[in-house]
Design a protein around this motif. Structure first.
Motif, PDB file in Angstrom:
ATOM      1  N   ARG A 432       0.819  -1.211   0.000  1.00  0.00           N
ATOM      2  CA  ARG A 432       0.000   0.000   0.000  1.00  0.00           C
ATOM      3  C   ARG A 432       0.854   1.264   0.000  1.00  0.00           C
ATOM      4  O   ARG A 432       0.554   2.232  -0.703  1.00  0.00           O
ATOM      5  N   VAL A 433       1.925   1.276   0.782  1.00  0.00           N
ATOM      6  CA  VAL A 433       2.773   2.464   0.893  1.00  0.00           C
ATOM      7  C   VAL A 433       3.422   2.799  -0.445  1.00  0.00           C
ATOM      8  O   VAL A 433       3.629   3.975  -0.776  1.00  0.00           O
ATOM      9  N   THR A 434       3.727   1.799  -1.242  1.00  0.00           N
ATOM     10  CA  THR A 434       4.387   2.037  -2.532  1.00  0.00           C
ATOM     11  C   THR A 434       3.408   2.106  -3.700  1.00  0.00           C
ATOM     12  O   THR A 434       3.779   1.890  -4.853  1.00  0.00           O
ATOM     13  N   GLY A 435       2.147   2.420  -3.411  1.00  0.00           N
ATOM     14  CA  GLY A 435       1.200   2.732  -4.481  1.00  0.00           C
ATOM     15  C   GLY A 435       0.281   1.615  -4.918  1.00  0.00           C
ATOM     16  O   GLY A 435      -0.437   1.764  -5.900  1.00  0.00           O
ATOM     17  N   SER A 436       0.294   0.480  -4.209  1.00  0.00           N
ATOM     18  CA  SER A 436      -0.606  -0.630  -4.549  1.00  0.00           C
ATOM     19  C   SER A 436      -0.433  -1.072  -6.001  1.00  0.00           C
ATOM     20  O   SER A 436      -1.400  -1.233  -6.761  1.00  0.00           O
ATOM     21  N   GLY A 437       0.826  -1.298  -6.384  1.00  0.00           N
ATOM     22  CA  GLY A 437       1.090  -1.759  -7.741  1.00  0.00           C
ATOM     23  C   GLY A 437       0.445  -3.094  -8.049  1.00  0.00           C
ATOM     24  O   GLY A 437       0.131  -3.389  -9.209  1.00  0.00           O
ATOM     25  N   ASP A 438       0.217  -3.908  -7.013  1.00  0.00           N
ATOM     26  CA  ASP A 438      -0.454  -5.190  -7.231  1.00  0.00           C
ATOM     27  C   ASP A 438      -1.893  -5.003  -7.668  1.00  0.00           C
ATOM     28  O   ASP A 438      -2.510  -5.920  -8.217  1.00  0.00           O
ATOM     29  N   VAL A 439      -2.443  -3.819  -7.444  1.00  0.00           N
ATOM     30  CA  VAL A 439      -3.825  -3.520  -7.808  1.00  0.00           C
ATOM     31  C   VAL A 439      -3.910  -2.666  -9.070  1.00  0.00           C
ATOM     32  O   VAL A 439      -4.783  -2.875  -9.914  1.00  0.00           O
ATOM     33  N   TYR A 440      -2.974  -1.711  -9.237  1.00  0.00           N
ATOM     34  CA  TYR A 440      -3.130  -0.697 -10.279  1.00  0.00           C
ATOM     35  C   TYR A 440      -2.083  -0.722 -11.391  1.00  0.00           C
ATOM     36  O   TYR A 440      -2.281  -0.050 -12.415  1.00  0.00           O
ATOM     37  N   ASP A 441      -1.000  -1.442 -11.228  1.00  0.00           N
ATOM     38  CA  ASP A 441       0.049  -1.389 -12.241  1.00  0.00           C
ATOM     39  C   ASP A 441      -0.273  -2.315 -13.415  1.00  0.00           C
ATOM     40  O   ASP A 441       0.415  -3.309 -13.675  1.00  0.00           O
ATOM     41  N   PHE A 442      -1.349  -1.968 -14.114  1.00  0.00           N
ATOM     42  CA  PHE A 442      -1.796  -2.733 -15.277  1.00  0.00           C
ATOM     43  C   PHE A 442      -2.324  -1.767 -16.327  1.00  0.00           C
ATOM     44  O   PHE A 442      -2.867  -0.712 -16.001  1.00  0.00           O
ATOM     45  N   ARG A 443      -2.145  -2.105 -17.578  1.00  0.00           N
ATOM     46  CA  ARG A 443      -2.739  -1.375 -18.707  1.00  0.00           C
ATOM     47  C   ARG A 443      -2.333   0.101 -18.726  1.00  0.00           C
ATOM     48  O   ARG A 443      -3.090   0.959 -19.164  1.00  0.00           O
ATOM     49  N   GLY A 444      -1.147   0.391 -18.224  1.00  0.00           N
ATOM     50  CA  GLY A 444      -0.654   1.760 -18.275  1.00  0.00           C
ATOM     51  C   GLY A 444      -1.233   2.675 -17.226  1.00  0.00           C
ATOM     52  O   GLY A 444      -1.034   3.900 -17.286  1.00  0.00           O
ATOM     53  N   ARG A 445      -1.938   2.109 -16.244  1.00  0.00           N
ATOM     54  CA  ARG A 445      -2.428   2.956 -15.159  1.00  0.00           C
ATOM     55  C   ARG A 445      -1.245   3.405 -14.306  1.00  0.00           C
ATOM     56  O   ARG A 445      -0.219   2.736 -14.222  1.00  0.00           O
ATOM     57  N   ARG A 446      -1.392   4.523 -13.647  1.00  0.00           N
ATOM     58  CA  ARG A 446      -0.307   5.145 -12.900  1.00  0.00           C
ATOM     59  C   ARG A 446      -0.531   4.998 -11.391  1.00  0.00           C
ATOM     60  O   ARG A 446      -1.648   4.688 -10.949  1.00  0.00           O
ATOM     61  N   PRO A 447       0.500   5.287 -10.587  1.00  0.00           N
ATOM     62  CA  PRO A 447       0.324   5.193  -9.134  1.00  0.00           C
ATOM     63  C   PRO A 447      -0.816   6.055  -8.605  1.00  0.00           C
ATOM     64  O   PRO A 447      -1.448   5.709  -7.594  1.00  0.00           O
ATOM     65  N   TRP A 448      -1.103   7.176  -9.290  1.00  0.00           N
ATOM     66  CA  TRP A 448      -2.171   8.049  -8.805  1.00  0.00           C
ATOM     67  C   TRP A 448      -3.560   7.420  -8.919  1.00  0.00           C
ATOM     68  O   TRP A 448      -4.531   7.947  -8.355  1.00  0.00           O
ATOM     69  N   ALA A 449      -3.684   6.291  -9.630  1.00  0.00           N
ATOM     70  CA  ALA A 449      -5.003   5.657  -9.786  1.00  0.00           C
ATOM     71  C   ALA A 449      -5.582   5.206  -8.453  1.00  0.00           C
ATOM     72  O   ALA A 449      -6.803   5.079  -8.306  1.00  0.00           O
ATOM     73  N   GLY A 450      -4.737   4.956  -7.474  1.00  0.00           N
ATOM     74  CA  GLY A 450      -5.214   4.585  -6.155  1.00  0.00           C
ATOM     75  C   GLY A 450      -5.365   5.805  -5.273  1.00  0.00           C
ATOM     76  O   GLY A 450      -4.373   6.481  -4.960  1.00  0.00           O
ATOM     77  N   VAL A 451      -6.596   6.136  -4.882  1.00  0.00           N
ATOM     78  CA  VAL A 451      -6.825   7.229  -3.941  1.00  0.00           C
ATOM     79  C   VAL A 451      -6.714   6.645  -2.536  1.00  0.00           C
ATOM     80  O   VAL A 451      -7.572   5.893  -2.090  1.00  0.00           O
ATOM     81  N   ASN A 452      -5.625   6.998  -1.866  1.00  0.00           N
ATOM     82  CA  ASN A 452      -5.352   6.487  -0.527  1.00  0.00           C
ATOM     83  C   ASN A 452      -6.086   7.312   0.512  1.00  0.00           C
ATOM     84  O   ASN A 452      -6.093   8.542   0.439  1.00  0.00           O
ATOM     85  N   PHE A 453      -6.671   6.647   1.472  1.00  0.00           N
ATOM     86  CA  PHE A 453      -7.317   7.367   2.566  1.00  0.00           C
ATOM     87  C   PHE A 453      -7.283   6.509   3.824  1.00  0.00           C
ATOM     88  O   PHE A 453      -7.289   5.284   3.759  1.00  0.00           O
ATOM     89  N   ILE A 454      -7.206   7.178   4.947  1.00  0.00           N
ATOM     90  CA  ILE A 454      -7.300   6.523   6.255  1.00  0.00           C
ATOM     91  C   ILE A 454      -8.724   6.638   6.773  1.00  0.00           C
ATOM     92  O   ILE A 454      -9.272   5.719   7.381  1.00  0.00           O
ATOM     93  N   THR A 455      -9.321   7.795   6.535  1.00  0.00           N
ATOM     94  CA  THR A 455     -10.685   8.069   6.981  1.00  0.00           C
ATOM     95  C   THR A 455     -11.432   8.790   5.870  1.00  0.00           C
ATOM     96  O   THR A 455     -10.826   9.387   4.981  1.00  0.00           O
TER      97      THR A 455
END
Length: 684
Positions: A432-455
């Protein structure tokens, strides 16, 4: 009907622009309904009394339309739609019910709940299979013809790059209702949010994009009003083009536009949280207010073999049918309206999975996603999906198409888990800290595709996350049965407020750990308004109905609140100043190495160690920038051996959640640095 004029004949008008469109000499009215047999336009005076009914004379391509010379801005109107009342076939036409125009740009008045709102006899045994003849007009909000003109000269959209974006989620009413610097008559409105003291505070905080909870016109549920409560969050839309009446000042629609321009002047984006997944009309037993009486079978997804009933993938009683081309058009027309006419910069889509649903299920190449992806206006604004609903296959985190960002609840849960208990969570936390590449690093999506939030608005505030083991929603009147039970929270010894200095100290440190992790992680961070200084809701994690001090931001800050606020500002400035902390591209050549406290690269055995709760991250860019993050979720201090800088020289500790007010300090030599218990270090 004796005093209602019915002899006026409308001109043909045109079907190409839906809604009420003023051209300087008159107004064109156009309404989609595939199954209606006749449509009456109802005109009202300033007191809300119906004075005239005009039958729309033309029907072209399923659009009913007519033109009235001399009718202009300020005219109040609604519709009565005639057709078959056959609920078992999906048709619920009832001309006794005044209906809101789906394209209305302004509503006047509010709903006064009455049995007449329902298309059927509430007391009948067969319920919605019966037919009710009472007139609902006296109890309905009405539509208003608007003058769309506004002087936007000089307005420049900030166009904040995604890798620099920091969302700030807030509420129009709640943010200013208690603000001492906002004139009392403006509090809770768009005008209040436009005040210099508010805009300057948000700008100085260091966020870039203000995300407003729903501002589309919505209704207060009758069951809430009966309990002395009302809909606060606003996830109950009834008009997708009209701003909520109680947020508008004397300038009406201009108040919203002035707010947007004021934020733009400060370089801040305006993002709207939008609710196109359902409407306020509920299920088959809900009221007839707009879509249900205009063309129920087209606007809603009904059960394939039982059209009397609705598909309820939203959990609210109905689901908007974006598979229908005219309904899809309404949604995209609404989005374009807010971008082109009101200059907003993007949208967060509530229960966004719904919008990707086709009859066969979720499809990231469905009609809505395709329409938005090729639209020359919408493809250039920020699009953020809440990637879940309650229907089959509804959890779609990582499943939205390229070009979209998504709320990343994996980030929320796994970062909470790590700081609560540490051990057993290192692998997920690291991802999660490094951008959730396991979730978003596909099809040219970028690290910003994951909106991180605690609350977020839904759930505990940051303060309450570290102050309560259990939710405390008694004020909602549902015996504390509402709201999420899996909060991954901890009170550190006492439930709720305490004077114990030891408990206060660990809570404050955990707040800093959580917010520092959020702002130092790759991905797009989102801060809940007030978390920057520790706002509380008294343990209520579902304040949807609390339009009062429970939900409003309290601006009376004590010393610990001021410390947290200054700490948050410093973190936001560090993120803005250091690109290494806000990675823009997976393929930028950045070196990412996870290291153990001994200074070596983390091994497979160490990753598998369920007892491990301390880890470091070494980042390096091709340009020579370096950073080290050291995380210690353990109760006690841990010595940490720092890697040697590739360019030589000493490290500087610029963030220490254990010592939030310390200036930067240099660290050099072979001796390990001590990372205090439950703390985080950033070294540059």
């Amino acid at each position: 009907m004796a005093d209602i004029r019915t002899d006026r004949r409308a001109e043909a008008g045109r079907p190409t622009q839906l809604g009420a469109t003023y051209d300087g000499e008159g107004t064109n009215f156009a309404l989609f309904s595939a199954y209606a047999e006749r449509v009456e336009l109802c005109l009202f005076n300033a007191d809300g009394v119906e004075t005239e009914r005009v039958t729309l004379p033309e029907y072209t391509d399923e659009i009913w339309h007519g033109y009235l010379p001399g009718v202009g801005p300020g005219q109040i109107y609604g519709y009565r739609v005639h057709g078959r009342y056959a609920p078992e076939e999906g048709h619920r036409f009832n001309p006794n019910k005044l209906l809101i125009d789906p394209y209305a740009k302004s509503l006047v008045g509010s709903i006064d709940w009455n049995d007449a709102h329902f298309g059927y006899d509430l007391l009948a045994e067969d319920k919605d299979l019966t037919f009710d003849e009472r007139d609902s007009a006296p109890f309905m909000p009405k539509c208003e013809v608007i003058d769309p003109s506004f002087d936007w000269s000089g307005d420049v959209k900030p166009d904040v790059p995604w890798d620099r974006t920091v969302f700030y989620e807030t509420h129009v009413r709640g943010f200013t209702k208690l603000h001492p610097g906002v004139p009392e008559e403006l509090r809770g409105t768009f005008d209040g949010l436009s005040q210099d003291v508010v805009v300057d505070y948000i700008k100085a905080l260091g966020v870039t994009s203000v995300e407003l909870l729903p501002v589309h016109a919505f209704l207060d549920d009758q069951h809430l009003l009966d309990k002395g409560l009302r809909n606060y969050w606003g996830y109950n839309t009834i008009a997708f083009f009209a701003p909520m009446g109680r947020y508008m000042g004397k300038g009406r629609l201009a108040s919203f536009k002035n707010m947007v321009r004021r934020f733009h002047d400060a370089g801040l984006e305006v993002i709207l949280d939008v609710v196109y997944n359902h409407t306020a009309e509920g299920n088959e037993l809900g009221p007839t207010l707009s879509f249900k009486g205009i063309d129920n079978l087209s606007y809603y997804r009904t059960m394939p073999d039982e059209h009397r009933y609705y598909i309820n993938d939203t959990g609210t009683g109905n689901t908007v049918n974006t598979s229908h081309p005219r309904v899809l058009q309404m949604v995209t027309d609404s989005l374009r309206y807010w971008v082109e006419e009101c200059h907003v910069d993007g949208f967060r889509f509530d229960l966004g999975t719904i919008l990707g649903r086709e009859p066969h299920g979720f499809d990231q190449r469905g009609g809505f996603f395709d329409a938005v992806g090729q639209d020359p206006v919408l493809r250039n604004v920020k699009l953020v999906g809440e990637p879940w609903d309650i229907g089959p296959g509804g959890y779609q985190v990582g499943g939205f198409p390229p070009g979209w960002a998504e709320w990343n609840d994996k980030y929320r849960d796994e970062v909470r888990d790590y700081w609560k208990s540490g051990a057993g969570h290192l692998g997920n936390f690291a991802a999660r800290v490094t951008g959730s590449g396991d979730v978003y690093d596909f099809r040219g999506r970028r690290p910003w595709a994951g909106v991180n939030f605690i609350t977020a608005h839904d759930g505990f505030t940051l303060n309450d996350l570290v102050s309560y083991n259990e939710k405390h929603n008694e004020a909602n009147g549902e015996d504390n049965n509402d709201g999420h039970g899996d909060n991954r929270s901890y009170n550190y010894g006492v439930e709720g407020e305490t004077d114990d200095p030891g408990i206060i100290a660990v809570r404050e440190r955990q707040k800093r750990n959580l917010i520092a992790t959020l702002l130092l992680s790759h991905g797009t961070p989102m801060i809940l308004a007030g978390d920057e200084f520790g706002r509380t809701q008294g343990g209520n994690n579902n304040g949807y109905c609390q339009d009062n001090e429970i939900s409003w931001v309290n601006w009376e800050l004590d010393e610990k609140d001021e410390i947290l606020l200054a700490f948050t500002k410093r973190l936001l400035q560090l993120r803005a100043d250091n690109p290494i902390l806000r990675r823009a591209n997976w393929r930028d050549g950045m070196g990412v190495t996870w290291i153990n406290p001994g200074g070596g690269e983390q091994t497979a055995e160490q990753w598998a160690d369920e007892a491990a709760d301390c880890i470091g991250l070494h980042l390096r860019t091709p340009e020579g920038a370096e950073a080290v993050l050291a995380f210690n979720a353990h109760d006690g201090p841990v010595p940490f051996v720092l890697p040697e800088r590739e360019g030589g020289g000493a490290w500087r500790v610029v963030v220490d959640t254990g010592q939030p007010q310390d200036d930067a300090r240099e660290v050099s030599g072979p001796e390990p640095i001590e990372v205090e218990g439950r703390s985080l270090l950033l070294l540059l």
